[in-house]
Design a protein around this motif. Structure first.
Motif, mmCIF file in Angstrom:
data_model
loop_
_atom_site.group_PDB
_atom_site.id
_atom_site.type_symbol
_atom_site.label_atom_id
_atom_site.label_comp_id
_atom_site.label_asym_id
_atom_site.label_seq_id
_atom_site.Cartn_x
_atom_site.Cartn_y
_atom_site.Cartn_z
ATOM 1 N N CYS A 53 0.995 -1.038 0.101
ATOM 2 C CA CYS A 53 -0.080 -0.020 0.039
ATOM 3 C C CYS A 53 0.962 1.225 -0.065
ATOM 4 O O CYS A 53 0.868 2.238 -0.830
ATOM 5 C CB CYS A 53 -0.716 -0.008 1.181
ATOM 6 S SG CYS A 53 -1.954 1.509 1.463
ATOM 7 N N GLU A 143 -13.487 -0.130 -0.897
ATOM 8 C CA GLU A 143 -12.432 -1.156 -1.434
ATOM 9 C C GLU A 143 -12.194 -2.162 -0.318
ATOM 10 O O GLU A 143 -11.919 -3.443 -0.599
ATOM 11 C CB GLU A 143 -10.887 -0.164 -1.680
ATOM 12 C CG GLU A 143 -10.031 -0.970 -2.274
ATOM 13 C CD GLU A 143 -10.294 -1.409 -3.732
ATOM 14 O OE1 GLU A 143 -10.960 -0.717 -4.392
ATOM 15 O OE2 GLU A 143 -9.956 -2.665 -4.252
ATOM 16 N N SER A 147 -12.472 -6.469 -0.728
ATOM 17 C CA SER A 147 -11.534 -7.257 -0.935
ATOM 18 C C SER A 147 -11.645 -8.063 0.493
ATOM 19 O O SER A 147 -11.122 -9.483 0.147
ATOM 20 C CB SER A 147 -10.192 -6.339 -0.356
ATOM 21 O OG SER A 147 -9.954 -5.278 -1.262
ATOM 22 N N CYS A 184 -4.394 -7.132 -3.673
ATOM 23 C CA CYS A 184 -4.741 -6.309 -4.762
ATOM 24 C C CYS A 184 -5.473 -5.211 -3.924
ATOM 25 O O CYS A 184 -5.316 -3.840 -4.311
ATOM 26 C CB CYS A 184 -5.772 -6.780 -5.535
ATOM 27 S SG CYS A 184 -6.080 -6.313 -7.023
ATOM 28 N N ARG A 188 -4.480 -1.242 -4.515
ATOM 29 C CA ARG A 188 -5.479 -0.204 -5.055
ATOM 30 C C ARG A 188 -5.596 0.766 -4.278
ATOM 31 O O ARG A 188 -5.985 2.015 -4.416
ATOM 32 C CB ARG A 188 -6.732 -1.030 -5.364
ATOM 33 C CG ARG A 188 -6.621 -1.857 -6.849
ATOM 34 C CD ARG A 188 -7.778 -2.517 -6.724
ATOM 35 N NE ARG A 188 -8.953 -1.873 -6.862
ATOM 36 C CZ ARG A 188 -9.728 -1.160 -8.047
ATOM 37 N NH1 ARG A 188 -9.146 -1.244 -9.037
ATOM 38 N NH2 ARG A 188 -10.588 -0.442 -7.669
ATOM 39 N N SER A 189 -5.715 0.427 -2.864
ATOM 40 C CA SER A 189 -5.931 1.636 -1.699
ATOM 41 C C SER A 189 -4.740 2.654 -1.713
ATOM 42 O O SER A 189 -5.121 3.838 -1.822
ATOM 43 C CB SER A 189 -6.095 0.918 -0.394
ATOM 44 O OG SER A 189 -6.983 -0.043 -0.310
ATOM 45 N N ILE A 192 -5.688 4.901 -4.710
ATOM 46 C CA ILE A 192 -6.757 5.592 -4.533
ATOM 47 C C ILE A 192 -6.298 6.701 -3.538
ATOM 48 O O ILE A 192 -6.870 7.831 -3.967
ATOM 49 C CB ILE A 192 -7.845 4.781 -3.849
ATOM 50 C CG1 ILE A 192 -8.560 3.707 -4.870
ATOM 51 C CG2 ILE A 192 -8.738 5.696 -3.509
ATOM 52 C CD1 ILE A 192 -9.534 2.566 -4.382
ATOM 53 N N LEU A 201 -4.965 3.046 -12.231
ATOM 54 C CA LEU A 201 -5.764 2.054 -11.128
ATOM 55 C C LEU A 201 -5.563 0.616 -12.071
ATOM 56 O O LEU A 201 -5.421 -0.470 -11.384
ATOM 57 C CB LEU A 201 -6.977 2.671 -10.728
ATOM 58 C CG LEU A 201 -7.493 2.099 -9.473
ATOM 59 C CD1 LEU A 201 -6.547 2.434 -8.345
ATOM 60 C CD2 LEU A 201 -8.694 2.880 -9.379
ATOM 61 N N ASN A 202 -5.934 0.547 -13.202
ATOM 62 C CA ASN A 202 -6.010 -0.711 -13.797
ATOM 63 C C ASN A 202 -4.655 -1.526 -13.795
ATOM 64 O O ASN A 202 -4.700 -2.458 -13.784
ATOM 65 C CB ASN A 202 -6.376 -0.414 -15.295
ATOM 66 C CG ASN A 202 -7.975 -0.376 -15.534
ATOM 67 O OD1 ASN A 202 -8.762 -0.975 -14.538
ATOM 68 N ND2 ASN A 202 -8.544 0.286 -16.347
ATOM 69 N N VAL A 204 -2.146 -1.045 -11.833
ATOM 70 C CA VAL A 204 -1.902 -1.478 -10.362
ATOM 71 C C VAL A 204 -2.596 -2.693 -10.148
ATOM 72 O O VAL A 204 -2.120 -3.723 -9.629
ATOM 73 C CB VAL A 204 -2.377 -0.201 -9.465
ATOM 74 C CG1 VAL A 204 -2.380 -1.077 -7.880
ATOM 75 C CG2 VAL A 204 -1.265 0.794 -9.488
ATOM 76 N N THR A 205 -3.985 -2.964 -10.538
ATOM 77 C CA THR A 205 -4.747 -3.983 -10.365
ATOM 78 C C THR A 205 -4.409 -5.017 -11.079
ATOM 79 O O THR A 205 -4.047 -6.023 -10.289
ATOM 80 C CB THR A 205 -6.194 -3.715 -10.758
ATOM 81 O OG1 THR A 205 -6.647 -2.471 -10.170
ATOM 82 C CG2 THR A 205 -7.078 -4.900 -10.736
#
Ligand code: GRG
Length: 292
Positions: A53, A143, A147, A184, A188-189, A192, A201-202, A204-205
């Motif tokens: 993160c 999120e 998760s 994930c 993503r956090s 964000i 973001l895509n 990173v995912t």
């Protein structure tokens, strides 16, 4: 120490300090809940999800201060899942993070409640994070909820698959949920909080999804190649529980190749991020090579 080791050492220190502030002190309440939470959370652990993160968030320009509470919330959810996973009704384990499991130390009922309260405290931490706007907090809560729900779903699928022969696609679905979703969600956090755009973001995912699978494959490998002492948790459990794993389905050599392929996919995805991605590459390398 190399750059990654320094980053990890800093992360562990900062995240542990944050967790120490967030979790009530063992003396603050007349009951044993805070002591049970602290026993499991502050017992070490790699802090991989918080580190991820922070690494993703800082890569996109977020300050460490703005990321720390979310990183700590990730670790609280992760630790709750470990406490519950170790319970007699699930994996029934005596040993976690190099010490007795929460239920062995505090009893089953207290361990269930310690996991429960770690979960609610994680969401409270996000809701009350004064370093973030209300809009970002709501996104993070959604999120984390998604998760954590996927993780629970993966755990249920895993339990139902025990003793059965399953196909590789099913194994992958279990692990994308059980292990991958929180990894994930952590990545993503961070993105964000930093205000990353949709394309970022895509990417990173996609990176984190491959990283999650890599994490599980190396977990399966370590279960058969490492000792309980080194892992800090009982080794050799998967075969005993007749769990389908990457090693049981493919054998050691092929599972290693699958780990290398997941690592390559994770690193390949970093080309789609126009930032300095070295640390994320090193984190993937760390998971590929990990010894515990
Ligand atoms: C019981 C709700 C619920 C969920 C359980 C996380 C989980 C889902 C089960 C743990 C079982 C397991 C061994 C999963 C494989 C991957 C994994 C999550 C390993 C433990 O995480 P590490 O290696 O542990 O990051 P540390 O202690 O370093 O944090």
């Amino acid at each position: 120490m190399n750059g990654l080791e320094i980053f990890f050492a800093e992360c562990v220190k900062a995240v542990d300090a944050e967790l120490d502030k967030i979790i009530p002190s063992a003396e603050s309440e007349p009951n044993r809940l805070p002591a049970a939470m602290r026993w499991s959370v502050l017992a070490g652990g790699k802090r991989f999800r918080p580190a991820l993160c922070l690494a993703v968030g800082e890569m996109f320009g977020a300050s460490r201060k703005s990321l720390l509470k979310t990183a700590a919330a990730m670790e609280m959810i992760h630790t709750y899942s470990l406490i519950h996973d170790d319970l007699p009704a699930m994996d029934d384990d005596d040993w976690r993070r190099g010490r007795a499991t929460c239920h062995k130390k505090f009893g089953e009922a207290t361990a269930i409640l310690a996991g429960d309260v770690l979960q609610t405290l994680a969401f409270q931490t996000l809701a009350e994070d004064a370093n973030l706007s209300a809009e970002v907090r709501v996104k993070l809560i959604a999120e984390l909820a998604k998760s954590a729900a996927k993780m629970v779903d993966g755990q249920q699928m895993d339990l139902e698959a025990e003793g059965k022969s399953i196909r590789i696609e099913e194994l992958e679905t279990i692990h994308r949920n059980k292990t991958g979703a929180m990894i994930c969600g952590a990545a993503r956090s961070g993105a964000i909080i930093a205000g990353a755009n949709e394309a970022e973001l895509n990417a990173v995912t996609n990176y984190a999804e491959s990283l999650g699978l890599l994490f599980q494959i190396t977990d399966d490998l370590l279960d058969v190649t490492q000792t309980t002492e080194v892992l800090g948790k009982t080794a050799g459990k998967d075969a005993k529980a007749e769990k389908a794993t990457y090693v049981s389905l493919y054998g050691l050599d092929e599972a290693r190749k699958l780990a290398e392929a997941a690592h390559a996919r994770a690193c390949g995805e970093l080309k789609n991020i126009e930032k300095e991605t070295n640390l994320l590459r090193e984190l993937a390398g760390f998971i590929l090579e990990r010894r515990k």
